[in-house]
Write a protein that holds these residues in place. Structure first.
Motif, PDB file in Angstrom:
ATOM      1  N   CYS A  29      40.911  20.968  -7.963  1.00  0.00           N
ATOM      2  CA  CYS A  29      39.632  21.660  -7.951  1.00  0.00           C
ATOM      3  C   CYS A  29      38.576  20.836  -7.210  1.00  0.00           C
ATOM      4  O   CYS A  29      38.524  19.622  -7.333  1.00  0.00           O
ATOM      5  N   SER A  30      37.732  21.503  -6.447  1.00  0.00           N
ATOM      6  CA  SER A  30      36.665  20.811  -5.724  1.00  0.00           C
ATOM      7  C   SER A  30      35.491  21.759  -5.493  1.00  0.00           C
ATOM      8  O   SER A  30      35.563  22.947  -5.782  1.00  0.00           O
ATOM      9  N   ARG A  31      34.431  21.226  -4.959  1.00  0.00           N
ATOM     10  CA  ARG A  31      33.233  21.984  -4.591  1.00  0.00           C
ATOM     11  C   ARG A  31      32.779  22.969  -5.659  1.00  0.00           C
ATOM     12  O   ARG A  31      32.828  24.168  -5.484  1.00  0.00           O
ATOM     13  N   ILE A  32      32.284  22.456  -6.737  1.00  0.00           N
ATOM     14  CA  ILE A  32      31.803  23.294  -7.822  1.00  0.00           C
ATOM     15  C   ILE A  32      30.315  23.565  -7.652  1.00  0.00           C
ATOM     16  O   ILE A  32      29.535  22.647  -7.413  1.00  0.00           O
ATOM     17  N   ALA A  33      29.936  24.825  -7.782  1.00  0.00           N
ATOM     18  CA  ALA A  33      28.528  25.231  -7.765  1.00  0.00           C
ATOM     19  C   ALA A  33      28.221  25.888  -9.102  1.00  0.00           C
ATOM     20  O   ALA A  33      29.026  26.656  -9.632  1.00  0.00           O
ATOM     21  N   VAL A  34      27.058  25.576  -9.654  1.00  0.00           N
ATOM     22  CA  VAL A  34      26.645  26.116 -10.943  1.00  0.00           C
ATOM     23  C   VAL A  34      25.335  26.859 -10.751  1.00  0.00           C
ATOM     24  O   VAL A  34      24.430  26.375 -10.070  1.00  0.00           O
ATOM     25  N   THR A  35      25.243  28.050 -11.357  1.00  0.00           N
ATOM     26  CA  THR A  35      23.995  28.800 -11.330  1.00  0.00           C
ATOM     27  C   THR A  35      23.425  28.835 -12.742  1.00  0.00           C
ATOM     28  O   THR A  35      24.165  28.958 -13.719  1.00  0.00           O
ATOM     29  N   ASP A  36      22.115  28.724 -12.854  1.00  0.00           N
ATOM     30  CA  ASP A  36      21.432  28.771 -14.144  1.00  0.00           C
ATOM     31  C   ASP A  36      21.421  30.193 -14.682  1.00  0.00           C
ATOM     32  O   ASP A  36      21.498  31.161 -13.926  1.00  0.00           O
ATOM     33  N   ALA A  37      21.269  30.306 -15.976  1.00  0.00           N
ATOM     34  CA  ALA A  37      21.069  31.614 -16.591  1.00  0.00           C
ATOM     35  C   ALA A  37      19.701  32.140 -16.160  1.00  0.00           C
ATOM     36  O   ALA A  37      18.785  31.358 -15.872  1.00  0.00           O
ATOM     37  N   SER A  38      19.560  33.447 -16.121  1.00  0.00           N
ATOM     38  CA  SER A  38      18.267  34.016 -15.755  1.00  0.00           C
ATOM     39  C   SER A  38      17.269  33.784 -16.882  1.00  0.00           C
ATOM     40  O   SER A  38      17.639  33.690 -18.054  1.00  0.00           O
ATOM     41  N   SER A  39      16.001  33.696 -16.538  1.00  0.00           N
ATOM     42  CA  SER A  39      14.963  33.419 -17.535  1.00  0.00           C
ATOM     43  C   SER A  39      14.826  34.550 -18.548  1.00  0.00           C
ATOM     44  O   SER A  39      14.403  34.319 -19.675  1.00  0.00           O
ATOM     45  N   ASP A  40      15.201  35.769 -18.170  1.00  0.00           N
ATOM     46  CA  ASP A  40      15.109  36.894 -19.104  1.00  0.00           C
ATOM     47  C   ASP A  40      16.373  37.042 -19.960  1.00  0.00           C
ATOM     48  O   ASP A  40      16.462  37.939 -20.796  1.00  0.00           O
ATOM     49  N   GLY A  41      17.359  36.189 -19.734  1.00  0.00           N
ATOM     50  CA  GLY A  41      18.577  36.215 -20.530  1.00  0.00           C
ATOM     51  C   GLY A  41      19.574  37.287 -20.128  1.00  0.00           C
ATOM     52  O   GLY A  41      20.597  37.466 -20.776  1.00  0.00           O
ATOM     53  N   GLN A  42      19.292  38.000 -19.056  1.00  0.00           N
ATOM     54  CA  GLN A  42      20.179  39.086 -18.624  1.00  0.00           C
ATOM     55  C   GLN A  42      21.430  38.591 -17.896  1.00  0.00           C
ATOM     56  O   GLN A  42      22.454  39.252 -17.919  1.00  0.00           O
ATOM     57  N   ALA A  43      21.331  37.445 -17.249  1.00  0.00           N
ATOM     58  CA  ALA A  43      22.477  36.888 -16.515  1.00  0.00           C
ATOM     59  C   ALA A  43      22.803  35.501 -17.074  1.00  0.00           C
ATOM     60  O   ALA A  43      21.926  34.645 -17.163  1.00  0.00           O
ATOM     61  N   PRO A  44      24.063  35.270 -17.453  1.00  0.00           N
ATOM     62  CA  PRO A  44      24.438  33.960 -18.008  1.00  0.00           C
ATOM     63  C   PRO A  44      24.601  32.913 -16.909  1.00  0.00           C
ATOM     64  O   PRO A  44      24.716  33.253 -15.726  1.00  0.00           O
ATOM     65  N   ALA A  45      24.628  31.651 -17.301  1.00  0.00           N
ATOM     66  CA  ALA A  45      24.942  30.570 -16.362  1.00  0.00           C
ATOM     67  C   ALA A  45      26.401  30.743 -15.941  1.00  0.00           C
ATOM     68  O   ALA A  45      27.252  31.105 -16.760  1.00  0.00           O
ATOM     69  N   GLU A  46      26.698  30.493 -14.673  1.00  0.00           N
ATOM     70  CA  GLU A  46      28.051  30.649 -14.159  1.00  0.00           C
ATOM     71  C   GLU A  46      28.418  29.487 -13.251  1.00  0.00           C
ATOM     72  O   GLU A  46      27.551  28.757 -12.786  1.00  0.00           O
ATOM     73  N   PHE A  47      29.727  29.361 -13.004  1.00  0.00           N
ATOM     74  CA  PHE A  47      30.205  28.358 -12.060  1.00  0.00           C
ATOM     75  C   PHE A  47      31.149  29.018 -11.060  1.00  0.00           C
ATOM     76  O   PHE A  47      31.745  30.065 -11.338  1.00  0.00           O
ATOM     77  N   HIS A  48      31.239  28.411  -9.891  1.00  0.00           N
ATOM     78  CA  HIS A  48      32.154  28.837  -8.823  1.00  0.00           C
ATOM     79  C   HIS A  48      32.784  27.565  -8.280  1.00  0.00           C
ATOM     80  O   HIS A  48      32.069  26.615  -7.956  1.00  0.00           O
ATOM     81  N   ALA A  49      34.106  27.528  -8.200  1.00  0.00           N
ATOM     82  CA  ALA A  49      34.798  26.327  -7.738  1.00  0.00           C
ATOM     83  C   ALA A  49      35.876  26.700  -6.724  1.00  0.00           C
ATOM     84  O   ALA A  49      36.522  27.740  -6.857  1.00  0.00           O
ATOM     85  N   MET A  50      36.045  25.853  -5.736  1.00  0.00           N
ATOM     86  CA  MET A  50      37.141  25.997  -4.786  1.00  0.00           C
ATOM     87  C   MET A  50      38.336  25.250  -5.373  1.00  0.00           C
ATOM     88  O   MET A  50      38.207  24.085  -5.754  1.00  0.00           O
TER      89      MET A  50
END
Length: 80
Positions: free
Chosen positions: A41-62
Motif C-alpha cells: 500500500c502507498s500514497r494514502i490521502a485522507v479527507t476530513d468529515a464535512s462540518s455538517d456531519g453529512q459526509a464522513p472522513a474517508e481515505f483513498h490508497a494506491m
C-alpha cells in the motif's frame, strides 16, 4: 484481485466499487495510518468529515496485491 469481494490484511473485507475496492466497514484511524507501512500500500490521502456531519472522513490508497494495482477506499471510524 478481480473478485467482487476480497479480504485484505488489516482492512478486512472489501467490495468492488467500480474500479476501486471499498472497505466493507469503517476502518479505525490507527489502521489507516498503519497502511503506509505496508509494502502493498502507498500514497494514502485522507479527507476530513464535512462540518455538517453529512459526509464522513474517508481515505483513498494506491495498492498492489498479487501484481494487480487498485485503489482502496473507505470510511474512517470505529468498526460497525
Amino acid at each position: 484481485m478481480s473478485k467482487p469481494i476480497a479480504q485484505l490484511p488489516l482492512v478486512g473485507t472489501v467490495h468492488r466499487d467500480g474500479v476501486a475496492y471499498r472497505a466493507a466497514s469503517p476502518v479505525p484511524i490507527h489502521i489507516v495510518t498503519g497502511l503506509i507501512r505496508e509494502s502493498w500500500c502507498s500514497r494514502i490521502a485522507v479527507t476530513d468529515a464535512s462540518s455538517d456531519g453529512q459526509a464522513p472522513a474517508e481515505f483513498h490508497a494506491m495498492c498492489v496485491v498479487e501484481g494487480e494495482p487498485f485503489v482502496l477506499t473507505g470510511r474512517i471510524g470505529e468498526r460497525d
